[in-house]
Design an enzyme around this catalytic site. Sequence first.
Site, PDB file in Angstrom:
ATOM      1  N   LYS A  76       0.872  -0.707   0.136  1.00  9.26           N
ATOM      2  CA  LYS A  76       0.078  -0.035   0.431  1.00  9.26           C
ATOM      3  C   LYS A  76       0.725   1.624  -0.131  1.00  9.26           C
ATOM      4  O   LYS A  76       0.411   2.143  -0.765  1.00  9.26           O
ATOM      5  CB  LYS A  76      -0.758  -0.097   1.134  1.00  9.26           C
ATOM      6  CG  LYS A  76      -1.631  -0.833   0.828  1.00  9.26           C
ATOM      7  CD  LYS A  76      -3.238  -0.422   2.291  1.00  9.26           C
ATOM      8  CE  LYS A  76      -3.776  -1.990   2.411  1.00  9.26           C
ATOM      9  NZ  LYS A  76      -4.650  -1.381   3.660  1.00  9.26           N
ATOM     10  N   ASP A 113      -9.822   3.139   2.793  1.00  7.61           N
ATOM     11  CA  ASP A 113      -9.646   1.562   4.261  1.00  7.61           C
ATOM     12  C   ASP A 113     -10.643   3.405   5.215  1.00  7.61           C
ATOM     13  O   ASP A 113     -11.360   2.585   5.669  1.00  7.61           O
ATOM     14  CB  ASP A 113      -8.719   2.619   4.796  1.00  7.61           C
ATOM     15  CG  ASP A 113      -8.346   0.455   4.088  1.00  7.61           C
ATOM     16  OD1 ASP A 113      -8.177   0.248   3.904  1.00  7.61           O
ATOM     17  OD2 ASP A 113      -6.372   0.691   4.287  1.00  7.61           O
ATOM     18  N   GLY A 137      -3.546   1.540  16.828  1.00  8.66           N
ATOM     19  CA  GLY A 137      -3.058   1.567  16.208  1.00  8.66           C
ATOM     20  C   GLY A 137      -2.865   2.557  15.496  1.00  8.66           C
ATOM     21  O   GLY A 137      -3.230   3.867  15.663  1.00  8.66           O
ATOM     22  N   ALA A 138      -1.924   2.870  14.668  1.00  9.65           N
ATOM     23  CA  ALA A 138      -0.900   3.935  13.743  1.00  9.65           C
ATOM     24  C   ALA A 138      -0.552   3.593  12.519  1.00  9.65           C
ATOM     25  O   ALA A 138       0.556   3.872  11.828  1.00  9.65           O
ATOM     26  CB  ALA A 138      -0.282   4.075  14.460  1.00  9.65           C
ATOM     27  N   GLY A 140      -1.049   1.697   8.233  1.00  9.45           N
ATOM     28  CA  GLY A 140      -1.701   2.684   6.936  1.00  9.45           C
ATOM     29  C   GLY A 140      -3.253   1.831   7.353  1.00  9.45           C
ATOM     30  O   GLY A 140      -3.784   3.480   7.318  1.00  9.45           O
TER      31      GLY A 140
HETATM   32  P1  ATR Z   1      -2.378  -1.867   7.733  1.00  8.21           P
HETATM   33  O1  ATR Z   1      -2.205  -1.086   6.405  1.00  8.21           O
HETATM   34  O2  ATR Z   1      -3.591  -3.492   7.272  1.00  8.21           O
HETATM   35  O3  ATR Z   1      -2.903  -0.970   8.833  1.00  8.21           O
HETATM   36  P2  ATR Z   1       0.232  -2.035   9.081  1.00  8.21           P
HETATM   37  O4  ATR Z   1       0.422  -0.414   8.444  1.00  8.21           O
HETATM   38  O5  ATR Z   1       1.125  -2.711   8.579  1.00  8.21           O
HETATM   39  O6  ATR Z   1      -1.032  -2.615   8.308  1.00  8.21           O
HETATM   40  O7  ATR Z   1      -0.271  -2.136  10.499  1.00  8.21           O
HETATM   41  C1  ATR Z   1      -0.018  -2.429  11.430  1.00  8.21           C
HETATM   42  C2  ATR Z   1      -0.688  -1.985  12.958  1.00  8.21           C
HETATM   43  O8  ATR Z   1      -0.747  -3.049  13.534  1.00  8.21           O
HETATM   44  C3  ATR Z   1      -0.240  -1.239  13.061  1.00  8.21           C
HETATM   45  O9  ATR Z   1      -0.570  -0.921  14.460  1.00  8.21           O
HETATM   46  C4  ATR Z   1       0.881  -2.006  14.367  1.00  8.21           C
HETATM   47  O10 ATR Z   1       1.444  -1.987  15.421  1.00  8.21           O
HETATM   48  P3  ATR Z   1       3.701  -1.335  15.061  1.00  8.21           P
HETATM   49  O11 ATR Z   1       2.700   0.367  14.467  1.00  8.21           O
HETATM   50  O12 ATR Z   1       3.645  -0.591  16.732  1.00  8.21           O
HETATM   51  O13 ATR Z   1       4.171  -2.249  14.248  1.00  8.21           O
HETATM   52  C5  ATR Z   1      -0.333  -3.352  14.585  1.00  8.21           C
HETATM   53  N1  ATR Z   1      -0.059  -4.248  15.026  1.00  8.21           N
HETATM   54  C6  ATR Z   1       0.394  -5.160  14.408  1.00  8.21           C
HETATM   55  N2  ATR Z   1       0.321  -6.557  15.162  1.00  8.21           N
HETATM   56  C7  ATR Z   1       1.150  -6.321  16.649  1.00  8.21           C
HETATM   57  C8  ATR Z   1       1.676  -6.529  17.615  1.00  8.21           C
HETATM   58  N3  ATR Z   1       2.172  -7.856  18.160  1.00  8.21           N
HETATM   59  N4  ATR Z   1       1.118  -5.867  19.302  1.00  8.21           N
HETATM   60  C9  ATR Z   1       1.051  -4.657  18.865  1.00  8.21           C
HETATM   61  N5  ATR Z   1       0.324  -3.598  17.786  1.00  8.21           N
HETATM   62  C10 ATR Z   1       0.830  -4.596  16.910  1.00  8.21           C
END
Ligand code: ATR
Length: 276
Positions: A76, A113, A137-138, A140
């Site tokens: 993305k 999204d 979450g932060a 995409g």
């Molecule tokens: P997408 O585009 O689907 O949002 P992404 O940009 O990879 O995917 O974002 C995944 C989100 O899930 C992020 O907020 C990530 O937290 P980090 O920025 O700290 O990586 C969160 N996430 C994924 N696995 C996690 C975990 N095991 N514990 C806490 N947060 C997690």
Amino acid sequence: MENTNKVSGTTRVYAIIADPIHHVQTPAAMNRLFSERGDDRVMVPFHVSTKDLQSVVTGLRGIQSLDGFIVTVPHKTAIVELCDSISDAARLVGAVNVVRRSENGSLHGDILDGEGFLAGLRQRGVEPLGMSVYLAGAGGAAKAIAFSLAAAGVSKITIFNRTACKAEELTRRLSTVFPTLELSVGSYDPSGHDLVVNSTSLGLSADDILPLDVTLLTPSQIVAEIIMKPAITPLLAAATEKGCRVLDGMPMLLCQIELMAAAMATNKNERNHEHI
Ligand code: ATR
């Protein structure tokens, strides 16, 4: 996949690009929609790794029967640079998840999204205007949802992310566009917010930890999820036990499917093109 047996030389083609791809639900939903509408269109999955993305996208420009494609994990962000133009929303978020191919092979990217999430909320009768929001979450999806909720007039957004600097960066980006919106970086504690949203990927796997402290949820809160499978994530199950109203991730997907079908079929003259 009812309509695939009707594929002919006139069928307009759409793709979804991802890695891995086995789990994607969009082609089935999109093909069902095309079939219901009697559209001569079909969506097919393209399994493309990061190293091949650029060459594949170059090739897609030359496929004259292709009208567009969906881009998902992990492409993305990388796709942004490969588009000729992107929407304002995609620029703000820094990601693209739907690309329209014009007749001349040029590519216009957009991100749906956030719009899909909002439409999903409203379809369930939840109007976010004036609500205070806790966003876990932060990444995409979180960025897209945060900008859409801000544009929809929420009063406050508290962002909590495992990697705190990403939450801080997102609040900074939001504050430049929405200077009067109350913004803060939060903790595992979602209390004091009307709407609690999980926009992390936590909940996809059965052994994932919970994205926030569910013991602090109260019955007046609405808890929404972006995870589509399972429909009832551990977060939603726990929130239901606490008496909260819960919204699963499927409406967001279904609303996005409609938006994507419309976005990819839209004539290039009907939409604003903003060049990057
Ligand atoms: P997408 O585009 O689907 O949002 P992404 O940009 O990879 O995917 O974002 C995944 C989100 O899930 C992020 O907020 C990530 O937290 P980090 O920025 O700290 O990586 C969160 N996430 C994924 N696995 C996690 C975990 N095991 N514990 C806490 N947060 C997690």
